[in-house]
Design a protein around this motif. Structure first.
Motif, PDB file in Angstrom:
ATOM      1  N   GLY A   9       0.804  -1.209   0.000  1.00 52.81           N
ATOM      2  CA  GLY A   9       0.000   0.000   0.000  1.00 52.81           C
ATOM      3  C   GLY A   9       0.842   1.268   0.000  1.00 52.81           C
ATOM      4  O   GLY A   9       2.060   1.253  -0.201  1.00 52.81           O
ATOM      5  N   CYS A  10       0.167   2.382   0.223  1.00 54.96           N
ATOM      6  CA  CYS A  10       0.804   3.703   0.267  1.00 54.96           C
ATOM      7  C   CYS A  10       0.834   4.173   1.709  1.00 54.96           C
ATOM      8  O   CYS A  10      -0.213   4.238   2.372  1.00 54.96           O
ATOM      9  CB  CYS A  10       0.035   4.694  -0.597  1.00 54.96           C
ATOM     10  N   LEU A  11       2.010   4.496   2.205  1.00 52.60           N
ATOM     11  CA  LEU A  11       2.197   4.912   3.591  1.00 52.60           C
ATOM     12  C   LEU A  11       2.443   6.407   3.638  1.00 52.60           C
ATOM     13  O   LEU A  11       3.324   6.929   2.950  1.00 52.60           O
ATOM     14  CB  LEU A  11       3.381   4.168   4.226  1.00 52.60           C
ATOM     15  N   ASN A  12       1.669   7.086   4.454  1.00 56.54           N
ATOM     16  CA  ASN A  12       1.733   8.543   4.544  1.00 56.54           C
ATOM     17  C   ASN A  12       2.437   8.982   5.821  1.00 56.54           C
ATOM     18  O   ASN A  12       2.169   8.453   6.906  1.00 56.54           O
ATOM     19  CB  ASN A  12       0.320   9.127   4.520  1.00 56.54           C
ATOM     20  N   ILE A  13       3.364   9.936   5.682  1.00 57.77           N
ATOM     21  CA  ILE A  13       3.995  10.586   6.837  1.00 57.77           C
ATOM     22  C   ILE A  13       3.187  11.839   7.125  1.00 57.77           C
ATOM     23  O   ILE A  13       3.310  12.841   6.427  1.00 57.77           O
ATOM     24  CB  ILE A  13       5.467  10.943   6.531  1.00 57.77           C
ATOM     25  N   HIS A  14       2.347  11.772   8.139  1.00 55.43           N
ATOM     26  CA  HIS A  14       1.441  12.895   8.438  1.00 55.43           C
ATOM     27  C   HIS A  14       1.907  13.627   9.685  1.00 55.43           C
ATOM     28  O   HIS A  14       2.155  13.014  10.725  1.00 55.43           O
ATOM     29  CB  HIS A  14       0.013  12.396   8.633  1.00 55.43           C
ATOM     30  N   ALA A  15       1.978  14.957   9.592  1.00 54.26           N
ATOM     31  CA  ALA A  15       2.578  15.766  10.661  1.00 54.26           C
ATOM     32  C   ALA A  15       1.583  16.158  11.731  1.00 54.26           C
ATOM     33  O   ALA A  15       1.387  17.334  12.048  1.00 54.26           O
ATOM     34  CB  ALA A  15       3.229  17.008  10.062  1.00 54.26           C
ATOM     35  N   SER A  16       0.920  15.153  12.317  1.00 51.39           N
ATOM     36  CA  SER A  16       0.072  15.377  13.487  1.00 51.39           C
ATOM     37  C   SER A  16      -0.156  14.042  14.174  1.00 51.39           C
ATOM     38  O   SER A  16       0.183  12.987  13.636  1.00 51.39           O
ATOM     39  CB  SER A  16      -1.274  16.010  13.097  1.00 51.39           C
TER      40      SER A  16
END
Length: 301
Positions: A103-110
């Protein structure tokens, strides 16, 4: 691991460098197309684009993805184990979300589910949050709704600026994505309670509303500089406020209370500490006020 990396601004660069340095095979780097910038309005590649070229990685810059079947097919043909996404700026359609094996892994800043959306770093400071952090999330079609793999928190102090927090979170994200790929931790659904949204910022968000309390305005100055920048109007000019401090004081909101840049707010007062006129260099308030009068009793817009 065979990866695609998808990101555009400075925030994403440490993660790209970390993945490359760890030996992952980066089949393609996706980022926003070059755009006009600077006084000459020359076509300028984004920070991730520049970093990818420096690292010798292939770069793709599609202007849109949603209905581009050829781009979907090209992405699937990469044969990816995973895609890593960090502030890319385009919404990934289901065909691309489903293409990589993991899948697609997101680095989210919260610290999801708090501050889903476009401007989570700014929003955390604006709201007076005691902490922020990074969440590694497996992406799905909803806006930042996917299950969480890893989280790490970091404190927000009374003087933390958006640039300081941005840099800290970028470093955390680079470290966490390496762990997520190596450890493949179980995915945990986001709780339904505590969801908040951080909408995209505009220039007008930087206008200081003197009817707000001084502490909220001081947070706005820390949260919105350097972009979109905080400002007030006086004498037909927009004056940027680059630093300020809350103090005691009272008066009609926006009224200049003394000769050293103390401005009445809805509650308390804001001491202007660093200012900038259009086309001029930033200055400490005392130097600025020697060349630009804010007379006591005048009212700022």
């Amino acid at each position: 691991m065979r990866l695609a990396f998808m990101g555009s601004p400075d925030f994403a660069v440490p993660a790209l460098r970390a993945l490359h340095g760890a030996g992952h095979e980066i089949a393609a780097v996706y980022c926003q197309p070059p755009r006009p910038a600077g006084r000459g309005q020359r076509e300028t590649p984004c920070p991730v684009h520049r970093a990818a070229l420096e690292l010798g990685l292939p770069v793709r810059t599609p202007a849109r993805l949603k209905r581009d079947a050829a781009e979907h097919a090209a992405f699937a043909a990469l044969g990816l184990d995973a895609a890593v996404v960090a502030a890319y700026g385009l919404i990934l359609p289901k065909a691309m979300l489903d293409a990589p094996r993991r899948g697609c892994l997101n680095i989210h800043a919260s610290l999801l589910p708090r501050w889903r959306g476009a401007a989570p770093i700014h929003a955390a400071i604006l709201a007076g949050d005691a902490e922020s952090g990074v969440t590694i999330m497996r992406m799905e079609e909803g806006l930042d709704t996917g299950p969480m793999l890893l989280k790490e928190a970091t404190p927000i102090g009374p003087d933390t600026t958006v640039q300081e927090l941005h840099d800290r979170l970028a470093a955390i994200g680079a470290r966490l994505i390496l762990r997520a790929l190596a450890e493949d931790p179980p995915a945990i659904p986001q709780p339904e309670q505590g969801v908040t949204y951080a909408p995209k910022l505009t220039k007008e968000d930087g206008r200081l509303d003197w009817t707000q309390d001084a502490a909220a305005l001081e947070r706005r100055v820390r949260a919105l500089n350097p972009w979109p920048g905080t400002f007030f109007t006086h004498g037909g000019e927009q004056i940027r406020v680059l630093a300020a401090h809350p103090e005691s004081g009272s008066g009609a909101p926006g009224t200049v209370l003394d000769d050293a840049g103390l401005i009445a707010c809805g509650s308390g007062a804001l001491r202007l500490a660093r200012l900038q006129r259009p086309g001029r260099a930033p200055q400490p308030a005392d130097a600025f006020l020697r060349g630009y009068a804010l007379p006591r009793g005048s009212v700022l817009g």
